[in-house]
Design an enzyme around this catalytic site. Structure first.
Site, PDB file in Angstrom:
ATOM      1  N   GLN A  17       0.799  -1.216   0.000  1.00  0.00           N
ATOM      2  CA  GLN A  17       0.000   0.000   0.000  1.00  0.00           C
ATOM      3  C   GLN A  17       0.839   1.277   0.000  1.00  0.00           C
ATOM      4  OE1 GLN A  17      -2.600  -1.904   3.245  1.00  0.00           O
ATOM      5  NE2 GLN A  17      -3.998  -0.488   2.288  1.00  0.00           N
ATOM      6  N   ASN A 164      -1.965 -10.784   8.267  1.00  0.00           N
ATOM      7  CA  ASN A 164      -2.904  -9.692   8.450  1.00  0.00           C
ATOM      8  C   ASN A 164      -4.297 -10.106   7.977  1.00  0.00           C
ATOM      9  OD1 ASN A 164      -3.467  -6.708   8.952  1.00  0.00           O
ATOM     10  ND2 ASN A 164      -4.281  -7.032   6.895  1.00  0.00           N
ATOM     11  N   GLU A 165      -5.275  -9.965   8.828  1.00  0.00           N
ATOM     12  CA  GLU A 165      -6.694 -10.159   8.506  1.00  0.00           C
ATOM     13  C   GLU A 165      -6.958 -11.312   7.533  1.00  0.00           C
ATOM     14  OE1 GLU A 165      -8.436  -6.467   7.234  1.00  0.00           O
ATOM     15  OE2 GLU A 165      -7.782  -5.402   9.009  1.00  0.00           O
TER      16      GLU A 165
HETATM   17  O1  IFM Z   1      -6.106  -0.690   4.233  1.00  0.00           O
HETATM   18  C1  IFM Z   1      -6.610  -1.748   4.974  1.00  0.00           C
HETATM   19  C2  IFM Z   1      -5.484  -2.606   5.505  1.00  0.00           C
HETATM   20  O2  IFM Z   1      -4.678  -3.103   4.493  1.00  0.00           O
HETATM   21  C3  IFM Z   1      -6.026  -3.781   6.288  1.00  0.00           C
HETATM   22  N1  IFM Z   1      -7.012  -3.377   7.249  1.00  0.00           N
HETATM   23  C4  IFM Z   1      -8.033  -2.448   6.844  1.00  0.00           C
HETATM   24  C5  IFM Z   1      -7.435  -1.267   6.142  1.00  0.00           C
HETATM   25  C6  IFM Z   1      -8.541  -0.281   5.714  1.00  0.00           C
HETATM   26  O3  IFM Z   1      -9.449  -0.904   4.867  1.00  0.00           O
END
Ligand code: IFM
Length: 395
Positions: A17, A164-165
């Protein structure tokens, strides 16, 4: 009330990102889908919005960005190592990129920022994508090889986040089919989360063998489900188990801390979801509901783990809500701490405006605004308000 001594304060980013010029399954998907996504937006956003490209050029400007984090009073920073840079071909580790992340970690340390390092934040190296990504039989083994190498290369990192998630990834990539590799189906969702849980477990054991003293966690997207009425209250329990607890249950024996990424409240009334009041919403239309983080924290007591808020943030281009958003989330976290929850840190999402996956660049989450044409950074007012809380160590 004050936050406990040694509390970690910071912000989070992820490689794809912010870094720019990555080459992985996402960057390829963006090139193929940018026109389509632009059309879906009614041409509100041009195709360039959907291509990560140079992103925030953080790969080259990380020192400048960490200077900003330091000036904002942060004492920790969460970032991710891009697997596709480190291992661009199967089993071949790129020394130059290892050196790059060594410099990133050193730059954090020199500024007094504790590194919180994520090993996988959704992107897949191309060689692994050709083998089926997370569905590849070897996925846990490949991930563990990468994770172990990172633990060996960077022995002074004390906090690792494996994944992550995983639930959000599995939902969007394998159930709704809106993210690469655009697969659909409920079974695929469960298969993907299961593969990710195996990868976490194996990597956890391998990293602990290398260094038993480090702390390893996973950053889980946790929603607050609120039940209204009898049906809502029963249904809420069920979805809470599936969404918030199932993955955690799989990995809870291999976990030092729970990372919470809290964004969503979901009021369940009768058989209907998302019956929220939406008094305040972000630019993405997501309800702002700080109280939910308190309920999520309370529901995790039985796991007896350390907790870090690894993400909490709002898309707010005009910086209207962010200041209050941070303050109120921290107030609810403090209430939970006061009632015995062991929360050790808070990472606002995100340090910088950045590339928000299939939405592209338009959502602005940053404490710091990024002018993408010039790459100029401008610190938002809310970032200074966050600094005041950090300096007081309380609200
Ligand atoms: O930008 C994302 C991130 O990569 C993971 N958690 C949520 C954020 C906002 O949507």
């Amino acid at each position: 009330m004050n936050f406990p001594k040694g509390f970690l304060w910071g912000a989070a980013t992820s490689a794809h990102q912010v870094e720019g010029n990555n080459h992985n399954d996402w960057s390829e998907w963006e090139l193929k889908n940018a026109e389509r996504l632009s059309k879906v937006s009614g041409e509100k956003y041009p195709p360039e919005n959907y291509i990560s490209g140079r992103a925030c050029d953080h790969y080259n400007r990380f020192r400048e960005d960490f200077d900003i984090a330091k000036s904002l009073g942060h004492n920790a920073h969460r970032f991710s190592i891009e697997w596709s840079r480190i291992e661009p071909e199967e089993g071949k580790f790129d020394e130059k990129e290892l050196e790059h992340y060594r410099e990133v970690i050193n730059a954090l340390r020199e500024r007094g920022l504790e590194p919180f390092v994520t090993l996988w934040h959704w992107t897949i190296p191309l060689w692994l994508r050709y083998r089926g990504g997370v569905f590849s039989k070897g996925f846990p083994k490949y991930f563990t090889r990468f994770a172990s190498r990172m633990a060996i290369e960077f022995p002074d990192v004390k906090f690792w986040i494996t994944l992550n998630e995983p639930e959000i990834y599995a939902l969007n990539s394998y159930m709704r089919g809106i993210w690469p590799p655009q697969k659909r189906g409920i079974i695929k969702f469960f298969r993907a989360t299961y593969a990710l849980s195996l990868a976490h477990q194996e990597a956890f054991r391998a990293i602990k063998n290398i260094n038993p003293n480090i702390k390893i966690g996973a950053a889980l997207n946790m929603s607050y489900f609120e039940g209204v009425g009898i049906i809502g209250s029963i249904l809420k329990k069920f979805v809470d188990q599936i969404w918030n607890k199932r993955f955690l249950w799989h990995i809870s024996n291999e976990l030092d801390f729970i990372g919470i990424n809290y964004y969503f409240h979901n009021r369940v009334r009768n058989f209907k979801f998302n019956q929220n009041e939406n008094k305040e919403t972000s630019d993405l239309g997501w309800e702002i509901y700080p109280e939910g983080i308190y309920h999520v924290l309370k529901s995790l007591k039985k796991y007896k783990k350390l907790i870090y808020i690894t993400e909490s943030g709002v898309a707010d281009a005009n910086d209207i809500h962010r200041d209050k958003f941070i303050k109120e989330h921290l107030e609810w976290i403090l209430k939970a701490i006061g009632e015995g929850e062991d929360v050790r840190g808070y990472f606002y999402w995100s340090l910088l405006d950045n590339f928000e996956w299939d939405k592209g660049f338009w959502p602005r989450f940053g404490l710091v605004e990024v002018e993408y044409k010039t790459m100029e950074r401008k610190i938002r007012h809310s970032a200074w308000k966050y600094k005041e809380i950090i300096e007081k160590g309380g609200i």
